[in-house]
Design a protein around this motif. Structure first.
Motif, mmCIF file in Angstrom:
data_model
loop_
_atom_site.group_PDB
_atom_site.id
_atom_site.type_symbol
_atom_site.label_atom_id
_atom_site.label_comp_id
_atom_site.label_asym_id
_atom_site.label_seq_id
_atom_site.Cartn_x
_atom_site.Cartn_y
_atom_site.Cartn_z
ATOM 1 N N PHE A 107 8.982 -15.480 -10.108
ATOM 2 C CA PHE A 107 8.015 -14.415 -9.872
ATOM 3 C C PHE A 107 8.695 -13.349 -9.030
ATOM 4 O O PHE A 107 9.191 -13.621 -7.942
ATOM 5 C CB PHE A 107 6.786 -14.989 -9.159
ATOM 6 N N THR A 108 8.722 -12.117 -9.541
ATOM 7 C CA THR A 108 9.469 -11.059 -8.852
ATOM 8 C C THR A 108 8.588 -9.956 -8.299
ATOM 9 O O THR A 108 9.096 -9.034 -7.679
ATOM 10 C CB THR A 108 10.480 -10.427 -9.824
ATOM 11 N N LYS A 109 7.299 -9.999 -8.487
ATOM 12 C CA LYS A 109 6.422 -8.938 -8.005
ATOM 13 C C LYS A 109 6.304 -9.013 -6.483
ATOM 14 O O LYS A 109 6.084 -10.082 -5.923
ATOM 15 C CB LYS A 109 5.041 -9.047 -8.648
ATOM 16 N N VAL A 110 6.423 -7.853 -5.858
ATOM 17 C CA VAL A 110 6.313 -7.792 -4.411
ATOM 18 C C VAL A 110 4.852 -7.610 -4.046
ATOM 19 O O VAL A 110 4.175 -6.720 -4.565
ATOM 20 C CB VAL A 110 7.150 -6.612 -3.852
ATOM 21 N N THR A 111 4.380 -8.451 -3.166
ATOM 22 C CA THR A 111 2.998 -8.332 -2.723
ATOM 23 C C THR A 111 2.992 -8.038 -1.239
ATOM 24 O O THR A 111 3.820 -8.522 -0.477
ATOM 25 C CB THR A 111 2.214 -9.623 -2.982
#
Length: 145
Positions: free
Chosen positions: A58-62
């Motif tokens: 998972f590469t999405k920055v939150t």
């Protein structure tokens, strides 16, 4: 050939969900190589997919600092009110339609009965007209005497 028999046994255990982690690694290693037996090639895409899926990340920055917008609650009271209104309209118009159909049925039965009465009344009127002619002829005969 001996390894093919072993792989077939491991596949049976794998589909019965009784394999160990080591046996599953053996299966992945076998199906990731080039020399897979022709009768076992149908399983190769499945195990190569598992190997590739294992590497995905998972590469999405939150950001946790952003305020979370409160979700609008769906108000079920309004839905129940709307359902009750629709039901009331259905009952009212359904009842009105049923009463209208019954009235139409009674109207048709009455019309049929009156038509039958009119036909019989016309037959009686014809007989009375004949009696009138007879009475006129009788008066002519009696007055000539």
């Amino acid at each position: 050939m001996e390894s093919d028999k072993n792989i077939e046994k491991l596949l049976e255990k794998y589909f019965e969900a009784t394999t160990t982690v080591v046996e599953e690694e053996t299966l992945r290693a076998y199906f990731n190589q080039e020399g897979v037996a022709s009768h076992l090639e149908q399983y190769q895409p499945m195990f190569t997919y598992f190997s590739k899926a294992k590497e995905e990340q998972f590469t999405k920055v939150t950001s946790l600092s952003e305020p979370v917008k409160p979700r609008r609650r769906f108000n079920y009271r309004w839905v129940s009110v709307a359902a009750a209104v629709v039901l009331a309209f259905g009952v009212y118009f359904g009842n009105d339609y049923r009463e209208q159909r019954e009235a139409q049925k009674v109207y048709l039965q009455t019309k049929e009965a009156l038509n039958l009465l009119a036909v019989n009344f016309n037959k009686g009127t014809e007989k009375v007209a004949l009696l009138n002619e007879f009475e006129v002829a009788k008066q002519k005969v009696l007055s000539n005497d």
